[in-house]
Design a protein around this motif. Structure first.
Motif, mmCIF file in Angstrom:
data_model
loop_
_atom_site.group_PDB
_atom_site.id
_atom_site.type_symbol
_atom_site.label_atom_id
_atom_site.label_comp_id
_atom_site.label_asym_id
_atom_site.label_seq_id
_atom_site.Cartn_x
_atom_site.Cartn_y
_atom_site.Cartn_z
ATOM 1 N N PRO A 122 33.416 47.684 2.671
ATOM 2 C CA PRO A 122 34.616 48.358 2.141
ATOM 3 C C PRO A 122 34.338 49.022 0.799
ATOM 4 O O PRO A 122 33.677 48.461 -0.069
ATOM 5 N N ALA A 123 34.829 50.228 0.649
ATOM 6 C CA ALA A 123 34.668 50.991 -0.589
ATOM 7 C C ALA A 123 35.665 52.136 -0.573
ATOM 8 O O ALA A 123 36.472 52.277 0.354
ATOM 9 N N LEU A 124 35.614 52.953 -1.618
ATOM 10 C CA LEU A 124 36.467 54.133 -1.739
ATOM 11 C C LEU A 124 35.639 55.278 -2.298
ATOM 12 O O LEU A 124 34.525 55.077 -2.777
ATOM 13 N N GLY A 125 36.190 56.466 -2.246
ATOM 14 C CA GLY A 125 35.522 57.615 -2.830
ATOM 15 C C GLY A 125 35.037 58.604 -1.791
ATOM 16 O O GLY A 125 34.918 58.283 -0.603
ATOM 17 N N ASP A 126 34.740 59.805 -2.264
ATOM 18 C CA ASP A 126 34.335 60.874 -1.361
ATOM 19 C C ASP A 126 33.008 60.555 -0.674
ATOM 20 O O ASP A 126 32.839 60.848 0.511
ATOM 21 N N TYR A 127 32.075 59.936 -1.408
ATOM 22 C CA TYR A 127 30.782 59.608 -0.807
ATOM 23 C C TYR A 127 30.965 58.620 0.344
ATOM 24 O O TYR A 127 30.352 58.774 1.407
ATOM 25 N N HIS A 128 31.811 57.598 0.139
ATOM 26 C CA HIS A 128 32.050 56.608 1.190
ATOM 27 C C HIS A 128 32.766 57.256 2.377
ATOM 28 O O HIS A 128 32.423 56.987 3.541
ATOM 29 N N LEU A 129 33.745 58.115 2.106
ATOM 30 C CA LEU A 129 34.461 58.785 3.189
ATOM 31 C C LEU A 129 33.521 59.641 4.023
ATOM 32 O O LEU A 129 33.576 59.626 5.264
ATOM 33 N N GLN A 130 32.636 60.390 3.353
ATOM 34 C CA GLN A 130 31.691 61.223 4.091
ATOM 35 C C GLN A 130 30.735 60.378 4.926
ATOM 36 O O GLN A 130 30.370 60.767 6.053
ATOM 37 N N ALA A 131 30.327 59.219 4.402
ATOM 38 C CA ALA A 131 29.445 58.333 5.159
ATOM 39 C C ALA A 131 30.146 57.805 6.410
ATOM 40 O O ALA A 131 29.550 57.715 7.490
ATOM 41 N N VAL A 132 31.441 57.456 6.276
ATOM 42 C CA VAL A 132 32.206 56.953 7.414
ATOM 43 C C VAL A 132 32.394 58.051 8.458
ATOM 44 O O VAL A 132 32.173 57.845 9.656
ATOM 45 N N LEU A 133 32.807 59.233 8.010
ATOM 46 C CA LEU A 133 33.027 60.345 8.949
ATOM 47 C C LEU A 133 31.729 60.757 9.635
ATOM 48 O O LEU A 133 31.724 61.085 10.830
ATOM 49 N N LYS A 134 30.623 60.726 8.893
ATOM 50 C CA LYS A 134 29.328 61.073 9.492
ATOM 51 C C LYS A 134 28.939 60.066 10.564
ATOM 52 O O LYS A 134 28.452 60.435 11.637
ATOM 53 N N ALA A 135 29.179 58.773 10.290
ATOM 54 C CA ALA A 135 28.853 57.743 11.280
ATOM 55 C C ALA A 135 29.701 57.912 12.540
ATOM 56 O O ALA A 135 29.210 57.746 13.656
ATOM 57 N N LEU A 136 30.981 58.261 12.359
ATOM 58 C CA LEU A 136 31.845 58.474 13.523
ATOM 59 C C LEU A 136 31.409 59.705 14.317
ATOM 60 O O LEU A 136 31.424 59.704 15.554
ATOM 61 N N ALA A 137 31.005 60.754 13.607
ATOM 62 C CA ALA A 137 30.593 61.985 14.286
ATOM 63 C C ALA A 137 29.293 61.793 15.061
ATOM 64 O O ALA A 137 29.101 62.389 16.124
ATOM 65 N N GLN A 138 28.399 60.952 14.542
ATOM 66 C CA GLN A 138 27.088 60.775 15.164
ATOM 67 C C GLN A 138 27.049 59.625 16.152
ATOM 68 O O GLN A 138 26.003 59.397 16.771
ATOM 69 N N PHE A 139 28.151 58.919 16.336
ATOM 70 C CA PHE A 139 28.148 57.730 17.185
ATOM 71 C C PHE A 139 27.710 58.068 18.613
ATOM 72 O O PHE A 139 28.294 58.932 19.274
ATOM 73 N N ASN A 140 26.669 57.398 19.058
ATOM 74 C CA ASN A 140 26.147 57.523 20.430
ATOM 75 C C ASN A 140 25.525 58.882 20.739
ATOM 76 O O ASN A 140 25.132 59.122 21.881
#
Length: 328
Positions: free
Chosen positions: A301-319
């Protein structure tokens, strides 16, 4: 129309394979005689027909003035070929970056163009395939950046295809063009979709501020037996001790932290990813720390633009690597 379009697509694939042998895909490509093609356009063919008619007229009437006009038009045509080619020759196109977007939105691809032509390059048109076209005028030795929009349809990597660069300068009767296969790709996030909020099971029993619900795996206590209770939940030990008939109760305890937990949802894959994307944006707007739990990947868990981009990137690249052969 179907036969014509199929023939055109087959010819285009063959033509592009031939181009790739001459000019391999790269992040930066310079235009020269190896990758530039030149041919009269419709206006140019009309110009040639008009020139031929004037020549026939001058020959028939043996009029030197009309023949001189014809020869002048042929000279202009030849000069136009050289100038149109020189207008594009020496231009360098470099892919700079691509702006990520959500599925269904347009991604921006930033290109940098420069020219070695000492007179510059005028009326240069560029576009991705059948996308929007931009017309530029390049000053000599002055790089210029341009952003082109490409619509997206699904998450993953958007590859815009081939870049068309062309010009009809200076007379508009000759077309000089090239198809560039730039190594360009934009990351496309899942489209946010509102679903039930995901919940994350606590790692070790009860947590302060956490929530619980019936039907989990953790034993929470006994209550008096009621008709209809499952037999497997009856406390037989207490019954054997003549203490009465009781039923065991179980609960599931959820973490007090906000987690985007893949396993807490039961939708199809793409809807799960869209839902997790929606809640990631929601938590970020509300400034609530959140983590991500995917099969094979966990982000604390974290906050901030860097963390958000990391989460969105992981969702976009999933599988993607396993299912579509994409490599980050």
């Amino acid at each position: 129309m179907s036969i014509r379009s199929d023939w055109r697509a087959a010819w285009q694939r063959h033509f592009f394979r031939w181009i790739d042998k001459r000019v391999p895909p790269a992040r930066q490509i310079s235009l020269n005689r190896k990758n530039l093609y030149i041919f009269p356009n419709r206006t140019g063919f009309l110009y040639l027909v008009m020139t031929l008619l004037i020549w026939l007229l001058g020959t028939n009437y043996q009029n030197n003035l009309i023949l001189a006009l014809c020869y002048l038009m042929v000279s202009l045509f030849v000069v136009a070929i050289h100038h149109t080619f020189a207008n594009l020759s020496g231009i360098s196109v470099r892919f700079v970056q691509a702006t990520p977007a959500f599925a269904g939105e347009a991604a921006s691809f930033v290109l940098e163009l420069s020219t070695r032509n000492r007179y510059g390059s005028e009326h240069v048109e560029i576009r991705w395939g059948d996308g929007e076209a931009r017309t530029l005028t390049l000053a000599p030795a002055t790089p210029q950046r341009v952003s082109l929009q490409v619509p997206s349809r699904q998450r993953g990597y958007l590859r815009p295809g081939r870049l068309l660069i062309q010009s009809h300068f200076p007379l508009g009767i000759i077309r000089c063009w090239s198809w560039l296969n730039l190594e360009a790709a934009a990351l496309i996030y899942p489209a946010p979709a509102a679903i039930d909020e995901p919940q994350h099971l606590a790692s070790s029993g009860r947590e302060e501020g956490g929530t619980s619900t019936r039907g989990g795996d953790d034993f929470s206590g006994l209550r008096e037996y009621q008709p209809g209770d499952p037999i497997k939940h009856i406390a037989w030990k207490q019954f054997a001790q003549h203490k009465g008939l009781f039923t065991k109760e179980y609960e599931a305890y959820f973490s007090a932290e906000k987690w985007l937990d893949w396993h807490s949802l039961n939708q199809l894959q793409e809807l799960r990813l869209s839902g997790l994307c929606y809640w990631a944006l929601h938590y970020e707007r509300q400034q609530i720390p959140y983590g991500l739990s995917l099969p094979g990947l966990t982000l604390a868990p974290a906050l901030g633009d860097y963390h958000l981009q990391a989460v969105l990137k992981a969702l976009a690249q999933f599988n993607l690597a396993r299912e579509a052969g994409y490599v980050d």
